[in-house]
Structure formats: structure tokens, C-alpha cells
Design a protein around this motif. Structure first.
Motif, PDB file in Angstrom:
ATOM      1  N   SER A 108      -4.859  32.378  20.078  1.00 31.62           N
ATOM      2  CA  SER A 108      -4.910  33.777  19.628  1.00 31.62           C
ATOM      3  C   SER A 108      -4.659  33.839  18.127  1.00 31.62           C
ATOM      4  O   SER A 108      -3.869  33.068  17.580  1.00 31.62           O
ATOM      5  CB  SER A 108      -3.812  34.604  20.304  1.00 31.62           C
ATOM      6  OG  SER A 108      -3.581  34.197  21.609  1.00 31.62           O
ATOM      7  N   ASP A 113      -4.405  40.109  19.455  1.00 35.89           N
ATOM      8  CA  ASP A 113      -5.492  39.299  20.005  1.00 35.89           C
ATOM      9  C   ASP A 113      -5.040  38.575  21.276  1.00 35.89           C
ATOM     10  O   ASP A 113      -5.824  38.376  22.213  1.00 35.89           O
ATOM     11  CB  ASP A 113      -5.958  38.278  18.955  1.00 35.89           C
ATOM     12  CG  ASP A 113      -7.155  37.468  19.448  1.00 35.89           C
ATOM     13  OD1 ASP A 113      -8.167  38.094  19.812  1.00 35.89           O
ATOM     14  OD2 ASP A 113      -7.066  36.223  19.483  1.00 35.89           O
ATOM     15  N   ARG A 116      -5.670  40.697  24.150  1.00 32.97           N
ATOM     16  CA  ARG A 116      -7.106  40.709  24.511  1.00 32.97           C
ATOM     17  C   ARG A 116      -7.428  39.513  25.401  1.00 32.97           C
ATOM     18  O   ARG A 116      -8.063  39.636  26.445  1.00 32.97           O
ATOM     19  CB  ARG A 116      -7.970  40.666  23.248  1.00 32.97           C
ATOM     20  CG  ARG A 116      -9.484  40.679  23.530  1.00 32.97           C
ATOM     21  CD  ARG A 116     -10.311  40.485  22.267  1.00 32.97           C
ATOM     22  NE  ARG A 116     -10.052  39.194  21.630  1.00 32.97           N
ATOM     23  CZ  ARG A 116     -10.508  38.022  22.063  1.00 32.97           C
ATOM     24  NH1 ARG A 116     -11.265  37.961  23.142  1.00 32.97           N
ATOM     25  NH2 ARG A 116     -10.204  36.911  21.427  1.00 32.97           N
ATOM     26  N   ARG A 117      -6.949  38.347  24.976  1.00 25.62           N
ATOM     27  CA  ARG A 117      -7.169  37.147  25.775  1.00 25.62           C
ATOM     28  C   ARG A 117      -6.510  37.274  27.148  1.00 25.62           C
ATOM     29  O   ARG A 117      -7.060  36.833  28.150  1.00 25.62           O
ATOM     30  CB  ARG A 117      -6.601  35.923  25.063  1.00 25.62           C
ATOM     31  CG  ARG A 117      -7.440  35.521  23.865  1.00 25.62           C
ATOM     32  CD  ARG A 117      -6.708  34.508  22.997  1.00 25.62           C
ATOM     33  NE  ARG A 117      -7.554  34.065  21.903  1.00 25.62           N
ATOM     34  CZ  ARG A 117      -8.333  32.981  21.947  1.00 25.62           C
ATOM     35  NH1 ARG A 117      -8.319  32.202  23.012  1.00 25.62           N
ATOM     36  NH2 ARG A 117      -9.089  32.660  20.932  1.00 25.62           N
ATOM     37  N   ALA A 120      -8.715  39.606  29.315  1.00 23.73           N
ATOM     38  CA  ALA A 120      -9.980  38.953  29.713  1.00 23.73           C
ATOM     39  C   ALA A 120      -9.718  37.914  30.804  1.00 23.73           C
ATOM     40  O   ALA A 120     -10.449  37.833  31.799  1.00 23.73           O
ATOM     41  CB  ALA A 120     -10.652  38.312  28.503  1.00 23.73           C
ATOM     42  N   ARG A 124     -10.952  37.969  34.867  1.00 21.17           N
ATOM     43  CA  ARG A 124     -11.637  36.833  35.508  1.00 21.17           C
ATOM     44  C   ARG A 124     -10.889  36.410  36.774  1.00 21.17           C
ATOM     45  O   ARG A 124     -11.498  36.115  37.799  1.00 21.17           O
ATOM     46  CB  ARG A 124     -11.721  35.639  34.557  1.00 21.17           C
ATOM     47  CG  ARG A 124     -12.659  35.870  33.401  1.00 21.17           C
ATOM     48  CD  ARG A 124     -13.161  34.562  32.763  1.00 21.17           C
ATOM     49  NE  ARG A 124     -14.391  34.853  32.037  1.00 21.17           N
ATOM     50  CZ  ARG A 124     -14.409  35.392  30.810  1.00 21.17           C
ATOM     51  NH1 ARG A 124     -13.284  35.643  30.167  1.00 21.17           N
ATOM     52  NH2 ARG A 124     -15.568  35.677  30.244  1.00 21.17           N
ATOM     53  N   ASP A 204     -18.716  42.844  32.419  1.00 20.29           N
ATOM     54  CA  ASP A 204     -18.404  41.691  31.581  1.00 20.29           C
ATOM     55  C   ASP A 204     -16.940  41.757  31.109  1.00 20.29           C
ATOM     56  O   ASP A 204     -16.569  42.670  30.369  1.00 20.29           O
ATOM     57  CB  ASP A 204     -19.357  41.689  30.378  1.00 20.29           C
ATOM     58  CG  ASP A 204     -19.019  40.570  29.396  1.00 20.29           C
ATOM     59  OD1 ASP A 204     -18.374  39.596  29.816  1.00 20.29           O
ATOM     60  OD2 ASP A 204     -19.406  40.688  28.216  1.00 20.29           O
ATOM     61  N   ASP A 206     -15.253  40.151  28.953  1.00 20.60           N
ATOM     62  CA  ASP A 206     -15.024  40.101  27.507  1.00 20.60           C
ATOM     63  C   ASP A 206     -15.296  41.443  26.841  1.00 20.60           C
ATOM     64  O   ASP A 206     -14.583  41.838  25.918  1.00 20.60           O
ATOM     65  CB  ASP A 206     -15.890  39.007  26.873  1.00 20.60           C
ATOM     66  CG  ASP A 206     -15.404  37.624  27.289  1.00 20.60           C
ATOM     67  OD1 ASP A 206     -14.176  37.423  27.320  1.00 20.60           O
ATOM     68  OD2 ASP A 206     -16.245  36.767  27.595  1.00 20.60           O
ATOM     69  N   GLN A 207     -16.324  42.153  27.334  1.00 19.10           N
ATOM     70  CA  GLN A 207     -16.611  43.475  26.762  1.00 19.10           C
ATOM     71  C   GLN A 207     -15.506  44.472  27.080  1.00 19.10           C
ATOM     72  O   GLN A 207     -15.083  45.244  26.226  1.00 19.10           O
ATOM     73  CB  GLN A 207     -17.927  44.016  27.332  1.00 19.10           C
ATOM     74  CG  GLN A 207     -19.139  43.634  26.516  1.00 19.10           C
ATOM     75  CD  GLN A 207     -20.299  44.604  26.798  1.00 19.10           C
ATOM     76  OE1 GLN A 207     -20.104  45.794  27.015  1.00 19.10           O
ATOM     77  NE2 GLN A 207     -21.493  44.057  26.801  1.00 19.10           N
ATOM     78  N   ALA A 209     -12.422  43.792  27.840  1.00 22.15           N
ATOM     79  CA  ALA A 209     -11.220  43.404  27.099  1.00 22.15           C
ATOM     80  C   ALA A 209     -11.341  43.768  25.621  1.00 22.15           C
ATOM     81  O   ALA A 209     -10.356  44.170  24.986  1.00 22.15           O
ATOM     82  CB  ALA A 209     -10.954  41.909  27.271  1.00 22.15           C
ATOM     83  N   ALA A 210     -12.553  43.655  25.070  1.00 21.01           N
ATOM     84  CA  ALA A 210     -12.743  43.988  23.655  1.00 21.01           C
ATOM     85  C   ALA A 210     -12.503  45.487  23.423  1.00 21.01           C
ATOM     86  O   ALA A 210     -11.838  45.882  22.454  1.00 21.01           O
ATOM     87  CB  ALA A 210     -14.147  43.589  23.197  1.00 21.01           C
TER      88      ALA A 210
END
Lengths: 222, 222
Positions: A108, A113, A116-117, A120, A124, A204, A206-207, A209-210
Motif C-alpha cells: 500500500s 490506499d 482500498r486494498r 478489494a 474477492r 468488478d 477493483d472498481q 473498491a476504487a
């Protein structure tokens, strides 16, 4: 108690430290061998399937042992009751989430950040483990103290990450209550985005989470 | 069907529009009089106490009717089963939250401030209605479609407030998925702050809402 050797003689792999016994089994019933750990794992996986599909009330110990392909007596080697294996499963799910998410926080760029990780990774995990919601949520009724512990533990993990980021000047220092509120807010965000975009419909990770992380980083202001 | 007059002759107050029957009663069992509405209300309040204290499985229709001080036959005037009154209660709690929170959104300075008011109002509601968590959460098992409807409805209310604020330029326009993520994120924040600071421990609702709103407005960045 130190280490013991599997009576079946599996040698080195059978050496399991039992100073910190697996808290998953009922008191005094922690497995003392690698083979025992494996059997315990089979029972917990079977319990996840049984409780996840049928719910606590409709589930039975026989349902669990037949899914795990172990004898009824083997079940009682590790657990005292249906309630006990359920409570163990709640702890096990908590740990599985942590063990899945934590390594993915590596790399990170800062404390924001990292969240965010974390989200995400959690999304999953949820897609592949949809039953986790049913188990944790039913714990509110079957094992209320395990339910509360699950969330308090998760929130305190987030709070300690936030405290670390605050100390580094990566997030605004608005005092202790602010970070407590933020920790529970982030947990709430993760849980509900997991329900909406992991269990009920796929999106998605990642989207999602972003977008959530943009909210955490700079808020909603234009 | 238009309006009917209470057979007991309570006059004007007894006039109830039944074009939009109370969806709380079982199909075809909506009350047609003010007195009937009052009895239905008594049953729902009693059901809240019964389910809230005992949980769905331990609760009984007789437990509800004796708390409500109505005859068993009266219960069946409005509901077909224990499941039906539980599902009605979930809808009723959803509406109670909405009816409590909505008037308190008045006077917001912008779309972000509106969410602060919404959270503060929700926290106040929770303190006085702690059972709401137990009811909604148990719905996941007793009435899964009611459970999902509850959250989807709440999220779509938030999403439409956000769309309104986006149109006014009060919040950043990051596209449709962003607002859907934000709506579920805000709902998650509210639900978990309500659990932590309303049900499990008390904290000044205005302070908690202010900290959460600072997060929504400007994020975590220093």
C-alpha cells in the motif's frame, strides 16, 4: 504441553505445538496432531456447508458428520454440541477473512490506499465464500457473544491501522472518537458493499473498491 | 373501495382510505376501520416485543396476543401465521425508521449535510428502538425477501438523495456506479454506527454524526 507426535507416526509434519491450542475445538478437545487438525478442518468445512445451506435450526450434527465423512464419535472428539461447532465456525470465518485479506494489504502507498486494498480483497473473498454472511449474521442469534466479538475484533484491527496512519500524518487527526467512528464506518462500508456487490450481485471488486476509496480519501465534495 | 366508516361509529377519525390498504396485514385482511388500524397497531407493537425479546423461533402467536391483550381470533383477522406477522413487522420497522428520519432532514444546508441529519436522527431512533436490529437481522433467515427489500429500499432512498445532490453540483459526479457504491457505503456506515453507538453503547448522536459526516464531506486526507 509442548509438542506431541501423531500416534499414527506421521513424523515431522505431525508435530503440532499445542501451547496455543486451536481455540476452535471445544475446551480440552483441541487436536494434538496434524491428522487431528485435518479432521477438525474437515468438520469445520462440512459445518460451513451444512449451516450455510440449511441454517442453524435445520442443521444437525449428523448432517455435518456425513458431509465430512467422519464418524459421529469423531465429531464429539472435538466438539460438545451443535452450538459449539457453530461458535467455532464463526471464529474460523473471522480468521479466514483476516488471513485472506492481510497479505494483500502489502505494498500500500499509504493508510488510505491500504483500506482500498483491504476492501478489494474482502470483496474477492466474499464472492468465493458467500456463506460467510449467513454464518456471521446467524451468530447474532445462535452465539451473540461470538457475533459481537467478530465485529469488535474486525473494528479494532481497522482502528489500529487508522491510528498508525494518523501517527504518520497520512490521515487527518480529529481525535480518538473520530478514529473509532471511522473504523466502524469503514467496517460498515465493507460489509454492505460485500453484501451488495459480492453476495447479491457481482461487480468488478477493483472498481467498487476504487469508488469507495475515493470517498474515504477525499469525501463527496466536488 | 374508497373510504369506510368504523362500524362502532367513531365518526370522522374513523374514516380510513383503503385504496392503499395497509400492506402490513395478510392479503385481504387489511383493517377497514380506524379501530381496526388501532388493533393492528397493538398486534404489531406486541409482535415487536415478543420477537425482539424471544427471537422468532421461541416466539408464539399466543405470546403476541397476550401481550397485545387481544383474542386469538382477532390475530387471525389480520394475519395468517407467525411468519406473516413477522414479515409485516419488518415492513413496519422499515417505515418507522423512514417516518422518524425524514422530517428531520428538513433544513439541511446541502446534500452532504442532509446525510449528517439522517444519521443523527437514525442514531436517536435506534437508542429508543434497539429491537430494530434483532428484527431486521433475523429477517435474513425468517423472511429473506423482506430482508433484501428492506435494504434495497433504504439504499435506493439514499441513492435518490445523492442523485439530487449530484444534479445540484453539491457532490462530485463520478458516474452512476460511484453513487450506487456511495449509497450502500452510507447505509453501511449508518447501520454499523447504530449498532456500535446506539445498541451496544451510547454516545452523543450529534458528535458521532459530525465525525461520520466529516468523513463523507472531505474524506480522511489531512
Amino acid at each position: 504441553m509442548g509438542a506431541v507426535v501423531d500416534k499414527a507416526g506421521h513424523g515431522a509434519v505431525a508435530i503440532v505445538t499445542v501451547d496455543q491450542p486451536s481455540s476452535q475445538a471445544s475446551r480440552g478437545k483441541a487436536p494434538r496432531t496434524a491428522r487431528g487438525e485435518k479432521t477438525l478442518r474437515k468438520i469445520l468445512d462440512a459445518a460451513l456447508a451444512e449451516f450455510g445451506q440449511r441454517g442453524f435450526h435445520e442443521s444437525s450434527i449428523v448432517g455435518i458428520t456425513s458431509r465430512a465423512k467422519v464418524a459421529l464419535g469423531t465429531f464429539y472428539t472435538y466438539f460438545d454440541s451443535k452450538e459449539a461447532v457453530f461458535a467455532a465456525l464463526v471464529q474460523d470465518m473471522s480468521r479466514q477473512v483476516r488471513d485472506y485479506v492481510y497479505p494483500l494489504l502489502e505494498g500500500s502507498t499509504d493508510g488510505i490506499d491500504r483500506e482500498r486494498r483491504g476492501l478489494a480483497a474482502y470483496l474477492r473473498f466474499v464472492v468465493d465464500n458467500k456463506e460467510v454472511y449467513r454464518i456471521i449474521d446467524e451468530a447474532e442469534f445462535v452465539d451473540p457473544s461470538g457475533f459481537r466479538t467478530h465485529y469488535e475484533t474486525a473494528a479494532s484491527r481497522i482502528a489500529s491501522r487508522l491510528a498508525d496512519a494518523t501517527a504518520k500524518g497520512e490521515i487527518r487527526d480529529d481525535g480518538e472518537l473520530a478514529n473509532e467512528v471511522r473504523a466502524w464506518a469503514i467496517m460498515g462500508i465493507n460489509v454492505f458493499l460485500g453484501l451488495r456487490f459480492g453476495v447479491w450481485a457481482a461487480e468488478d471488486p477493483d472498481q467498487v473498491a476504487a469508488h469507495a476509496n475515493a470517498l474515504l480519501r477525499k469525501g463527496l465534495e466536488p
